[in-house]
Scaffold this motif. Sequence first.
Motif, PDB file in Angstrom:
ATOM      1  N   VAL B  97       7.420  13.942   2.273  1.00 39.40           N
ATOM      2  CA  VAL B  97       6.007  14.043   2.859  1.00 39.40           C
ATOM      3  C   VAL B  97       5.312  12.814   3.470  1.00 39.40           C
ATOM      4  N   VAL B  98       5.328  13.096   5.074  1.00 38.48           N
ATOM      5  CA  VAL B  98       4.523  12.238   5.793  1.00 38.48           C
ATOM      6  C   VAL B  98       3.560  12.948   6.884  1.00 38.48           C
ATOM      7  N   ARG B  99       2.896  11.889   7.034  1.00 40.58           N
ATOM      8  CA  ARG B  99       1.411  12.005   7.665  1.00 40.58           C
ATOM      9  C   ARG B  99       1.908  11.941   9.705  1.00 40.58           C
ATOM     10  N   GLU B 128      -4.439  11.981   1.108  1.00 37.01           N
ATOM     11  CA  GLU B 128      -5.304  11.599   1.908  1.00 37.01           C
ATOM     12  C   GLU B 128      -5.608  10.490   1.384  1.00 37.01           C
ATOM     13  N   ALA B 129      -5.659   9.528   0.018  1.00 39.76           N
ATOM     14  CA  ALA B 129      -5.943   7.781   0.850  1.00 39.76           C
ATOM     15  C   ALA B 129      -5.381   7.350   1.271  1.00 39.76           C
ATOM     16  N   LEU B 130      -3.405   7.928   0.478  1.00 40.24           N
ATOM     17  CA  LEU B 130      -2.494   7.359   0.556  1.00 40.24           C
ATOM     18  C   LEU B 130      -1.479   6.879   1.318  1.00 40.24           C
ATOM     19  N   PHE B 131      -2.130   8.356   3.078  1.00 41.70           N
ATOM     20  CA  PHE B 131      -1.508   7.466   3.712  1.00 41.70           C
ATOM     21  C   PHE B 131      -2.242   7.048   4.942  1.00 41.70           C
ATOM     22  N   GLU B 132      -4.386   7.379   3.941  1.00 38.88           N
ATOM     23  CA  GLU B 132      -4.898   6.246   5.070  1.00 38.88           C
ATOM     24  C   GLU B 132      -4.275   5.554   4.443  1.00 38.88           C
ATOM     25  N   GLN B 133      -4.254   4.223   3.345  1.00 39.41           N
ATOM     26  CA  GLN B 133      -3.748   2.825   3.790  1.00 39.41           C
ATOM     27  C   GLN B 133      -2.778   3.129   4.195  1.00 39.41           C
ATOM     28  N   TYR B 134      -1.417   4.114   4.192  1.00 41.36           N
ATOM     29  CA  TYR B 134       0.497   3.988   4.505  1.00 41.36           C
ATOM     30  C   TYR B 134       0.520   4.592   5.084  1.00 41.36           C
ATOM     31  N   PRO B 135      -0.007   4.256   6.457  1.00 40.65           N
ATOM     32  CA  PRO B 135       0.468   5.517   7.310  1.00 40.65           C
ATOM     33  C   PRO B 135       1.896   5.892   7.750  1.00 40.65           C
ATOM     34  N   GLU B 136       2.906   4.805   7.389  1.00 37.46           N
ATOM     35  CA  GLU B 136       3.897   5.264   7.649  1.00 37.46           C
ATOM     36  C   GLU B 136       4.946   5.427   6.627  1.00 37.46           C
ATOM     37  N   ALA B 137       3.986   6.136   5.403  1.00 40.42           N
ATOM     38  CA  ALA B 137       4.872   6.645   3.895  1.00 40.42           C
ATOM     39  C   ALA B 137       5.881   7.436   4.239  1.00 40.42           C
ATOM     40  N   MET B 138       6.400   7.589   3.646  1.00 42.04           N
ATOM     41  CA  MET B 138       7.524   8.835   3.371  1.00 42.04           C
ATOM     42  C   MET B 138       7.434   9.112   1.453  1.00 42.04           C
ATOM     43  N   PHE B 166       9.332  10.434  -6.905  1.00 44.39           N
ATOM     44  CA  PHE B 166      10.209  10.152  -7.160  1.00 44.39           C
ATOM     45  C   PHE B 166      10.366   8.598  -6.154  1.00 44.39           C
ATOM     46  N   ASP B 167       9.981   8.314  -5.841  1.00 43.55           N
ATOM     47  CA  ASP B 167      10.346   7.553  -4.505  1.00 43.55           C
ATOM     48  C   ASP B 167       8.892   7.387  -3.433  1.00 43.55           C
ATOM     49  N   TRP B 168       8.979   5.790  -2.756  1.00 45.28           N
ATOM     50  CA  TRP B 168       8.100   5.770  -1.274  1.00 45.28           C
ATOM     51  C   TRP B 168       9.511   5.042  -0.560  1.00 45.28           C
ATOM     52  N   ARG B 169       9.311   5.527   0.619  1.00 43.34           N
ATOM     53  CA  ARG B 169      10.125   4.856   1.276  1.00 43.34           C
ATOM     54  C   ARG B 169       9.575   4.471   2.826  1.00 43.34           C
ATOM     55  N   ASP B 170      10.349   3.861   3.739  1.00 43.47           N
ATOM     56  CA  ASP B 170       9.150   3.283   4.815  1.00 43.47           C
ATOM     57  C   ASP B 170      10.267   5.219   5.985  1.00 43.47           C
ATOM     58  N   ARG B 171       8.925   5.617   6.089  1.00 42.86           N
ATOM     59  CA  ARG B 171       9.545   6.604   6.870  1.00 42.86           C
ATOM     60  C   ARG B 171      10.680   6.445   7.817  1.00 42.86           C
ATOM     61  N   GLU B 172      10.185   5.800   8.818  1.00 44.40           N
ATOM     62  CA  GLU B 172      11.819   5.523  10.262  1.00 44.40           C
ATOM     63  C   GLU B 172      13.023   4.456   9.910  1.00 44.40           C
ATOM     64  N   SER B 173      12.553   3.744   9.018  1.00 49.76           N
ATOM     65  CA  SER B 173      13.826   2.818   8.547  1.00 49.76           C
ATOM     66  C   SER B 173      14.013   3.382   7.051  1.00 49.76           C
ATOM     67  N   GLY B 174      13.537   4.142   6.284  1.00 46.48           N
ATOM     68  CA  GLY B 174      13.674   4.789   5.474  1.00 46.48           C
ATOM     69  C   GLY B 174      14.466   3.536   3.768  1.00 46.48           C
ATOM     70  N   GLU B 175      13.569   2.685   4.762  1.00 44.45           N
ATOM     71  CA  GLU B 175      13.672   1.332   3.115  1.00 44.45           C
ATOM     72  C   GLU B 175      12.686   1.468   1.936  1.00 44.45           C
ATOM     73  N   PRO B 176      13.347   1.775   1.136  1.00 46.91           N
ATOM     74  CA  PRO B 176      12.573   1.698   0.133  1.00 46.91           C
ATOM     75  C   PRO B 176      11.742   0.736  -0.603  1.00 46.91           C
ATOM     76  N   LEU B 177      10.603   1.175  -1.359  1.00 47.97           N
ATOM     77  CA  LEU B 177       9.987  -0.220  -2.442  1.00 47.97           C
ATOM     78  C   LEU B 177      10.195   0.113  -3.575  1.00 47.97           C
ATOM     79  N   PRO B 178      10.272  -1.575  -4.149  1.00 47.65           N
ATOM     80  CA  PRO B 178      10.910  -2.033  -5.273  1.00 47.65           C
ATOM     81  C   PRO B 178       9.661  -0.740  -6.460  1.00 47.65           C
ATOM     82  N   VAL B 179      10.714  -0.496  -7.362  1.00 46.48           N
ATOM     83  CA  VAL B 179      10.930   0.553  -8.451  1.00 46.48           C
ATOM     84  C   VAL B 179       9.054   0.246  -9.006  1.00 46.48           C
ATOM     85  N   GLU B 180       9.288  -1.296  -9.228  1.00 46.87           N
ATOM     86  CA  GLU B 180       7.552  -1.437  -9.873  1.00 46.87           C
ATOM     87  C   GLU B 180       5.854  -1.632  -9.498  1.00 46.87           C
TER      88      GLU B 180
END
Lengths: 376, 376
Positions: B97-99, B128-138, B166-180
């Motif tokens: 899911v992306v915005r 809503e709040a998640l994408f507000e703070q992290y608009p580039e999130a996937m 189960f995951d959170w990545r940068d929309r463009e690069s596909g880079e994941p966040l660390p698990v924690e």
Amino acid sequence: MTDTEYHRLLGMSRDAFADLESHLVERTDDGRTYCHVPDYRRGVERGTSLIDGTVVRGFPKVPRTLVLSEGVPERFADQPGDRIAVEEKLNGYNVRVVRLDGERLAFSRSGMICPFTTRILERLVDLEALFEQYPEAMVCGEMIGPENPYTAHDYPDVDSIAFRAFDWRDRESGEPLPVETRRERYDTFDVPQTRLFGQFEVDAAAAEIRRIIEELDAEDREGVIMKSPDGTAQLKYTTSAANQGDLAYAFSLPFDYGQPFMFRRLIREGFQSIEWDESDAVARERAHELGEAILLSMRETIDTVDAGEPVGERHTVRASHETVDILLEHLEGQGLTIEIEDDRREDGDRVCTFLKVTRSTIDKTRNYLDGHIVKE
Amino acid sequence: MTDTEYHRLLGMSRDAFADLESHLVERTDDGRTYCHVPDYRRGVERGTSLIDGTVVRGFPKVPRTLVLSEGVPERFADQPGDRIAVEEKLNGYNVRVVRLDGERLAFSRSGMICPFTTRILERLVDLEALFEQYPEAMVCGEMIGPENPYTAHDYPDVDSIAFRAFDWRDRESGEPLPVETRRERYDTFDVPQTRLFGQFEVDAAAAEIRRIIEELDAEDREGVIMKSPDGTAQLKYTTSAANQGDLAYAFSLPFDYGQPFMFRRLIREGFQSIEWDESDAVARERAHELGEAILLSMRETIDTVDAGEPVGERHTVRASHETVDILLEHLEGQGLTIEIEDDRREDGDRVCTFLKVTRSTIDKTRNYLDGHIVKE
């Protein structure tokens, strides 16, 4: 190789033959050069050989039905008043024997001369008189028994290896003899034949065959071939024992057998279970045997590879020292890796057990055991 | 579509992008035109979409091991001192899911916008709040539960359909966040997540995972995903319940599922049985379940076709009237034949059960039942 004779012998146009020619594979056997069609091609049977200016026609593919009650009438619809012959399908390897320049030669299904079969046949069956009287005959049959370099299967009346004739065709045209004529002629020449279960009206045949198949299944035998009286239309049907035996074998070498080979046998089990209107309990029993055929043979192979042992197709043959040498050379000539596991003399014969090493199964199983990552 | 931006966003050379372009498929969703990469291609993840001048990176393929004790250390060899996270792999369908332009869009694994998922998510989770703070999130997760248009599976805590991140990545690069970090952030935003079983030393992980897998297997759940702490290295392993459930499903539609799909699951069972050092009795029990998964589901399908009923993938969805309409249109737009079997209102929602008709299985099964001759 010139086509002047061959295209005529094959009943093909010059152009069609020119197209076929690029699919021919050249082989040498005992100083003799010949060509064969290892894969099925348009207009000519797979396994057809062109040799010494003559044609040895491939054995036609026998179609199969998954449902007897519908498939038998469907296949033999042109013979409504006729009685179809039901003969046993044996689990061995198909061979065609012809006489060329006074020499009897045995051809494999794919049209290669098999030097082992050519030699061993001489001690199994006397075809001298037959070819004397019918020089153009192609004697078609199955090589069966436990001491067999290709397809070993136990039969109570075969200690080592035996030949059973199941067809008689014209070498060049591939035309078969009618079933009765064929059986009489083989009887005359004392050539052992596959069993004839009987001749049945088309409409009654499915029920009879089901009864026969149940008996064969209980004896771990392969199945039946049905034939129109003139021998031209054929149909096969196999037992669950054969399907499951094949599955166990294939899953013991899972990365060397084709997935379609496995899939087809699973499908056959499904249709047989439905046609035989099995109760839940009986179907469950069949399912359990099926699962065991798959999983237990796979387990054995993984365990063997884990122990660092090779896996493959293990065969034992019993013949003269020279015939065994020629067989091993022939197999290696086809790119197979052969490991001899046992080699001894017994009653003047050489008895050799060897493994056709199946590299893919060994390598892939080893890789997975080593934690190889699968990107599928 | 011009490549001026896209090749840079994808981190590709202009030439590499030109090569990729011929593999892009154009789609329209709700008046919006975009492109995606439905099959895996060199240099870019399968399922990557090019849309509105931006990139939505495909979710990377998660590799698998067939042998935990060797595969886990092998996969995470670069993280010797690290503790790998073990999270639950859920049996549903993968969604990202992306915005974009203020609109939340859900993408399927292959990179198509799924209009059903896009709409149903709005009632399942507030992003809503998640994408507000992290608009580039996937936001990457699994859609699970019994009322599911793609992969239905029962979970005790899901009545209809639910989302689990189960995951959170940068929309463009596909880079994941660390698990924690990822788990903390999702907690902060109240987004439901897959279970974390724990973080284990690489060398101890296989034993822990085996224990976890046994529990999941008993609950008919799918398996685990292991991840390096930084989220970049992944590995999956599944239960026998999942393998056998997949096999039962595949053999209920045997001519529509690929044979490699079936084969891989059979192989997994073999390696799990060996790694778990099963006794003959336990292995036999596994074999019986395996056989039942194959044969009994095939029987049911043959019986259904024999009775003249259609077979296929049956799904139930619960949503607004309009969302169901859009889903059915979306599925038909992909060439699927949909038969609606039940369609009613319940508590203001439309509850629709439909069949994705699997033509090959119906036609081939029908043919075999009719005595169609097999030339194999």
